[in-house]
Scaffold this motif. Structure first.
Motif, PDB file in Angstrom:
ATOM      1  N   VAL A  48       1.735   1.748  10.491  1.00 26.70           N
ATOM      2  CA  VAL A  48       1.101   2.991  10.658  1.00 26.70           C
ATOM      3  C   VAL A  48      -0.430   2.771  10.350  1.00 26.70           C
ATOM      4  N   PRO A  49      -1.240   3.695  11.036  1.00 30.17           N
ATOM      5  CA  PRO A  49      -2.593   3.699  10.248  1.00 30.17           C
ATOM      6  C   PRO A  49      -2.662   4.443   9.166  1.00 30.17           C
ATOM      7  N   PRO A  50      -3.526   4.139   8.320  1.00 29.33           N
ATOM      8  CA  PRO A  50      -3.535   4.914   6.969  1.00 29.33           C
ATOM      9  C   PRO A  50      -4.142   6.291   7.066  1.00 29.33           C
ATOM     10  N   SER A  56      -7.116   2.892  -0.233  1.00 37.58           N
ATOM     11  CA  SER A  56      -7.252   1.646   0.395  1.00 37.58           C
ATOM     12  C   SER A  56      -6.523   0.797  -0.107  1.00 37.58           C
TER      13      SER A  56
END
Length: 136
Positions: A48-50, A56
């Motif tokens: 999934v995208p952050p 990060s």
């Protein structure tokens, strides 16, 4: 003469196509060859995208994350084990002591002749490996 050489050459070249005779050889089956499908890396739908504001991936300590993944973090200790560790001086131990314990430059305390005899005792349970308890 030319016609004879041409006819002999034509016969020799056509005889190579035949399956019997002097020039018989195994030929590959051109219909048995098929093309392989190209390798394709399937998409990973678990990624999934952050999330916005999340740290990060570069700021995460990879060695710590690997240790937690392998061992699951610190285990809960029983009250007896905690008491034994506290009595042994758990808080006074140097963090890197296990790395320097086998170092040749490490100073060790002389434990005496008995300890040397125990360490130098032969392995096994033969006559030489017997121990006796002195009477007090």
């Amino acid at each position: 003469m030319r016609k004879l050489i041409l006819a002999a050459g034509l016969a020799a070249s056509l005889s190579a196509c035949g399956s019997s005779g002097l020039l018989n050889r195994d030929r590959p089956d051109e219909f048995a060859v098929s093309r392989q499908a190209p390798l394709v890396i399937p998409p990973d739908f678990a990624l999934v995208p952050p999330a916005p504001g999340a740290p990060s991936a570069a700021t995460v300590d990879s060695s710590r994350a690997a240790m937690e993944a392998m061992f699951g973090g610190p285990a809960a200790r029983s009250p007896t084990e905690s008491a034994a560790l506290s009595a042994a001086g758990r808080g006074n131990a140097a963090p890197g002591i296990r790395s320097s314990a086998g170092d040749p430059a490490t100073d060790v305390v002389e434990k005496g002749e008995t300890t040397r005899d125990i360490i130098a005792a032969p392995e096994g349970d033969g006559q030489d490996a017997r121990a006796s308890v002195p009477q007090q």
